[in-house]
Enzyme design. Structure first.
Site, short mmCIF file in Angstrom:
data_model
loop_
_atom_site.label_atom_id
_atom_site.label_comp_id
_atom_site.label_asym_id
_atom_site.label_seq_id
_atom_site.Cartn_x
_atom_site.Cartn_y
_atom_site.Cartn_z
N ARG A 83 60.67 -8.61 106.79
CA ARG A 83 61.78 -8.27 105.89
C ARG A 83 61.36 -7.07 105.04
O ARG A 83 60.40 -7.14 104.28
CB ARG A 83 62.14 -9.46 105.00
CG ARG A 83 63.25 -9.15 104.04
CD ARG A 83 63.68 -10.34 103.18
NE ARG A 83 64.63 -9.87 102.18
CZ ARG A 83 64.50 -10.02 100.87
NH1 ARG A 83 63.46 -10.68 100.37
NH2 ARG A 83 65.40 -9.51 100.05
N HIS A 126 67.38 -3.17 97.27
CA HIS A 126 66.38 -3.95 96.54
C HIS A 126 66.05 -3.20 95.24
O HIS A 126 64.92 -2.80 95.01
CB HIS A 126 65.13 -4.19 97.40
CG HIS A 126 64.31 -5.37 96.99
ND1 HIS A 126 63.95 -6.37 97.86
CD2 HIS A 126 63.79 -5.72 95.79
CE1 HIS A 126 63.22 -7.28 97.22
NE2 HIS A 126 63.11 -6.89 95.96
N GLU A 171 68.96 -10.27 95.37
CA GLU A 171 68.99 -10.83 94.02
C GLU A 171 69.88 -10.06 93.03
O GLU A 171 69.39 -9.48 92.06
CB GLU A 171 67.55 -10.91 93.45
CG GLU A 171 66.62 -11.74 94.31
CD GLU A 171 65.23 -11.93 93.70
OE1 GLU A 171 64.51 -12.81 94.19
OE2 GLU A 171 64.87 -11.20 92.74
N ASN A 297 65.97 -17.03 97.78
CA ASN A 297 64.66 -16.78 97.18
C ASN A 297 64.40 -17.84 96.12
O ASN A 297 65.25 -18.10 95.28
CB ASN A 297 64.61 -15.41 96.51
CG ASN A 297 64.70 -14.26 97.51
OD1 ASN A 297 64.73 -14.48 98.72
ND2 ASN A 297 64.76 -13.04 97.00
N TYR A 299 61.20 -19.48 93.49
CA TYR A 299 59.85 -19.46 92.93
C TYR A 299 59.57 -20.65 92.01
O TYR A 299 58.49 -21.22 92.03
CB TYR A 299 59.61 -18.16 92.16
CG TYR A 299 59.58 -16.95 93.07
CD1 TYR A 299 58.41 -16.60 93.75
CD2 TYR A 299 60.72 -16.18 93.28
CE1 TYR A 299 58.37 -15.51 94.60
CE2 TYR A 299 60.69 -15.08 94.13
CZ TYR A 299 59.52 -14.76 94.79
OH TYR A 299 59.49 -13.68 95.65
N GLU A 353 62.40 -15.27 100.35
CA GLU A 353 61.20 -15.08 99.53
C GLU A 353 60.75 -16.42 98.99
O GLU A 353 61.57 -17.21 98.53
CB GLU A 353 61.45 -14.16 98.32
CG GLU A 353 61.67 -12.71 98.64
CD GLU A 353 61.90 -11.87 97.39
OE1 GLU A 353 61.43 -12.27 96.29
OE2 GLU A 353 62.56 -10.82 97.51
#
Length: 443
Positions: A83, A126, A171, A297, A299, A353
């Site tokens: 990616r 991005h 995002e 994504n 985290y 991600e």
């Protein structure tokens, strides 16, 4: 202690059809500033007191010059997919035409990936908005959404069959909230009256780009990448539960609900008129264009309590935490995926991600990042748990391929499964990278 990454023997994630990859972003790794237009992150880095270590992206990982070696590195890890993001200011001129030199750079990368049978997952945006568009208002200017459509149209035509999947945006929450509401990311604008306006134009840009991708590139997987930080109440009190729900709508559902339901969360009506987006007739139908996949994504999670002055107050994350200060709480990953699957009619999901910043040390040419191996072990299994509960997840990308320019943190935080010595640009695969390779290649 986990030295290798393991999944249950019957896991769908051990199938050859499951896509494993690594991810990067153009501004974070490329450098090569002289052969592209300036972007908002160049300007932001040049502004005092914005980047923790005072650094910038002018060299980064020098991927602009080292891309061939880096693709060999990617290939050596045994991934199915890579990616990457396209630098909008590298491929489009100020007058809105293709910059052939920039296009050729990415064509060479895509052709090399294809020759190695590595699927290219291409992100069109991005965060590196051309500065000349920011000068006209950036994402606060509705016209930027149409400029993005033009870029998506030109680049998808020229890339042709080289791309496996497109993501319009990475995002949009970060671009809108961090960039135009709290100002911790480029372009550094602060004000609650700006965040949701920028978010709407970003989502409109996504919808407009989906229209041209469907036409120009019907055989690729076309979608978007959203980040989610699940919101948990600090206590069982109704006030805390309501605070967490409001935060979830504000930060998470705001970006996904329009895509699948064609409308914003109901908290929209509670926002002051000046904070509301400027929605034109037909916008929501454009935004809700059908998608082939959703990129997720993840985290960490966030914990909220009720607050007298605001709708919510985020409390400090408990231990254990990564080097960037984010709580390690893999259960939230499973719960997020399951809840999204229950709430919306999702297309196939790719984890685009997932990873951790750790305080890596290279000793005698070895990086024994046991803490990151443990993080991946927990989170890969959290994804598997979601799959077992009915969520269709078709792939997983580790963030990041290599240590890089970590936005407002500069080069202080390392997310890579490959260590980068920024003085010499030498790359060293960490223990986590070797464990990831072993998982992928032993299916």
């Amino acid at each position: 202690m986990t030295v290798k990454l393991t999944l249950p023997t019957q896991s769908k994630m051990l199938s050859k059809d499951f896509v494993y990859g690594v991810a990067t972003a153009s501004f974070q790794i490329e450098g090569g500033k002289a052969s592209r237009l300036p972007c908002i992150w160049d300007t932001f880095c040049d502004t005092p007191n914005t980047i923790a270590d005072g650094s910038n992206g002018e060299m980064a990982c020098d991927h602009f010059n080292r891309w061939q070696d880096d693709i060999e590195l990617i290939d050596s890890i045994g991934v199915d997919a890579y990616r990457l993001s396209i630098s909008w200011p590298r491929v489009i001129t100020e007058s809105g035409e293709l910059n052939q030199e920039g296009v050729a750079y990415y064509m060479n990368i895509l052709d090399t990936l294809k020759s190695k049978r590595i699927k290219a997952f291409v992100t069109l945006y991005h965060w590196d908005l051309p500065q000349h568009l920011e000068d006209k208002g950036g994402w606060l200017n509705r016209e930027t959404a149409y400029e993005f459509r033009n870029y998506a149209n030109l680049i998808s035509k020229v890339f042709g069959h080289r791309v496996h999947a497109y993501a319009t945006l990475n995002e949009p929450f970060c671009s809108a909230f961090l960039g135009y509401e709290v100002g911790t990311h480029a372009p550094g604008i602060i004000g609650k009256e700006f965040g949701k306006k920028a978010a709407h134009h970003l989502l409109l840009a996504h919808g407009l780009a989906m229209e041209v991708l469907a036409k120009n590139s019907p055989n690729t997987l076309n979608g978007i990448v959203l980040n989610f930080t699940p919101c948990y109440p600090e206590s069982e009190s109704l006030a805390d539960i309501n605070a967490a729900a409001f935060a979830d709508d504000y930060f998470n559902q705001w970006y996904i609900k329009p895509l699948f339901d064609g409308k914003y969360p109901e908290i929209l009506s509670t926002l002051p008129a000046a904070h509301q987006p400027d929605i034109h007739e037909g916008d929501m139908a454009i935004i809700a264009h059908s998608m082939d996949y959703l990129g997720v994504n993840f985290y960490t999670r966030a914990i909220y309590r009720a607050d007298v002055d605001e709708h919510f107050l985020q409390i400090d994350p408990p231990e254990p935490r990564t080097d960037i200060g984010w709580e390690i709480y893999p259960k939230a990953f499973t719960e997020l995926l399951v809840s999204l699957n229950e709430k919306y009619r999702l297309p196939p999901v790719y984890i685009t991600e997932n990873g951790a910043a750790m305080a890596d040390k290279i000793i005698d040419g070895v990086v024994n990042d046991q803490d990151r191996v443990d993080y991946y072990q927990q989170h890969l299994n959290a994804v598997n748990d979601a799959i077992e509960q009915g969520v269709k997840v078709d792939g997983y990308f580790a963030w990041s391929l290599m240590d890089n320019f970590e936005w407002a943190e500069g080069y202080l935080k390392r997310f890579g499964i490959v260590y980068v010595d920024y003085e010499t640009q030498v790359r060293t695969i960490k223990a986590s990278g070797l464990a990831y390779k072993a998982l992928i290649t032993n299916r």
